[in-house]
Design an enzyme around this catalytic site. Sequence first.
Site, PDB file in Angstrom:
ATOM      1  N   LYS A   9       1.070  -0.900   0.170  1.00  0.00           N
ATOM      2  CA  LYS A   9      -0.022   0.301  -0.320  1.00  0.00           C
ATOM      3  C   LYS A   9       0.491   1.524  -0.602  1.00  0.00           C
ATOM      4  CE  LYS A   9      -2.415  -2.707  -0.499  1.00  0.00           C
ATOM      5  NZ  LYS A   9      -3.508  -2.667  -1.654  1.00  0.00           N
ATOM      6  N   LYS A  28      -2.793  15.030 -14.847  1.00  0.00           N
ATOM      7  CA  LYS A  28      -4.008  14.116 -14.413  1.00  0.00           C
ATOM      8  C   LYS A  28      -4.695  14.512 -13.545  1.00  0.00           C
ATOM      9  CE  LYS A  28      -3.250  12.538 -18.027  1.00  0.00           C
ATOM     10  NZ  LYS A  28      -3.457  13.161 -19.971  1.00  0.00           N
ATOM     11  N   GLN A  40      -7.882  13.232 -11.464  1.00  0.00           N
ATOM     12  CA  GLN A  40      -8.162  12.514 -10.940  1.00  0.00           C
ATOM     13  C   GLN A  40      -8.144  12.376 -10.071  1.00  0.00           C
ATOM     14  OE1 GLN A  40      -6.363   9.947 -14.716  1.00  0.00           O
ATOM     15  NE2 GLN A  40      -8.132   9.448 -16.125  1.00  0.00           N
ATOM     16  N   HIS A  51     -10.115   8.608  -4.544  1.00  0.00           N
ATOM     17  CA  HIS A  51      -8.516   8.409  -4.502  1.00  0.00           C
ATOM     18  C   HIS A  51      -7.368   8.637  -3.342  1.00  0.00           C
ATOM     19  CE1 HIS A  51      -5.197   7.479  -7.298  1.00  0.00           C
ATOM     20  NE2 HIS A  51      -4.848   8.328  -6.598  1.00  0.00           N
ATOM     21  N   HIS A  63      -8.722   6.494   0.312  1.00  0.00           N
ATOM     22  CA  HIS A  63      -7.959   5.042   0.259  1.00  0.00           C
ATOM     23  C   HIS A  63      -7.124   5.059  -0.228  1.00  0.00           C
ATOM     24  CE1 HIS A  63      -9.083   0.794  -1.321  1.00  0.00           C
ATOM     25  NE2 HIS A  63      -8.325   0.406  -2.202  1.00  0.00           N
ATOM     26  N   LYS A 119     -12.975  -2.866 -19.930  1.00  0.00           N
ATOM     27  CA  LYS A 119     -12.885  -1.242 -18.499  1.00  0.00           C
ATOM     28  C   LYS A 119     -13.847  -1.651 -17.741  1.00  0.00           C
ATOM     29  CE  LYS A 119     -12.524   3.894 -18.602  1.00  0.00           C
ATOM     30  NZ  LYS A 119     -12.684   4.655 -19.888  1.00  0.00           N
ATOM     31  N   ARG A 170     -18.296  11.477 -15.074  1.00  0.00           N
ATOM     32  CA  ARG A 170     -17.238  11.943 -15.465  1.00  0.00           C
ATOM     33  C   ARG A 170     -16.544  11.078 -16.307  1.00  0.00           C
ATOM     34  NH1 ARG A 170     -15.266  11.401 -10.589  1.00  0.00           N
ATOM     35  NH2 ARG A 170     -13.530  10.761 -10.505  1.00  0.00           N
TER      36      ARG A 170
END
Length: 328
Positions: free
Chosen positions: A126, A141, A144, A149, A152, A206, A268
Amino acid sequence: MLQQIQEIGSHAMDIYDYLLVGVDPRLKGYPLMESPVPMSVILLCYLFSVLYLGPRIMANRKPFQLKEAMIVYNFLLVALSIFIVYEFLMSGWATTYTWRCDAIDTSDSPQALRMVRVAWLFWFSKIIELMDTVFFVLRKKHGQITFLHIFHHSFMPWTWWWGVGYAPGGMGSFHAMVNSSVHVIMYFYYGLAAAGPRFQKFLWWKKYMTAIQLTQFVLVSLHATQYYFMDSCDYQFPMIIHLVWMYGTFFFVLFSNFWVQAYVKGKRLPKQDIKHYQNGTSVHTNGKAHENGSGINHGTGNGVHHGATNGSAHHENGSAHMSKMKKA
């Protein structure tokens, strides 16, 4: 209800008493396990770098092209995740565990020490995966780098440090094995996507990456839920089961929201992908099919940006185009 509250309070006191003793002595010598301070400092530096320092440094710079580095990174994580799953299986889940109430083996047997090692390796993976967000920043980016994100990637290693330090193994390690299994699939996808447009035809699945993530959280929550229906269970840290159940449920809600926003409402996705998912047809520009150029961000991935664009404005027959627009 009162009895359940008392039981939870009793479990909390047991955890508190055990925390006073210190981390599992079998973890002595493992990097970053002597104290939660180094781990916490790393995560704080991570948050500061990806949310403030990194974007400021990259503000007036062109995004880095990191294709080769990302291919190597993703496929190394695939190999590492496969190894972690195998070690979890051999340490108990495919040998001595019942998949129900499995206590932590606190002995120094080879299998118990093997479980301690893979539990630590899962946690350390992790820390490695924090590079996902670093790639986002270096490639600019920023869209994103979502709450899902960041939460987590920071919450997972912080909580798992305590799980590894005080309760390596037993039924509380089930979600670690499942998570590593999902990461085999996920980073394999990212590795292919990073390899370039010629691999786009192999990435038709995907959309189902989020479905795989949702399945993960359902399995984790169901496995933890059975604890509440057992007459007795000698697992030493019931509080961890409570936390795992809440973790699985909470992230199921977050990822479900992502699914709805991305694939039901299309908020999104780029406009061409919204049309693609609504009509079930691919979008063609200048005779070439264009895939989703935004990449996928499921909270745990590096969101490879893929798809081919020619970088120029697309000109069509103006009168025919206007006529069609008026009819529409």
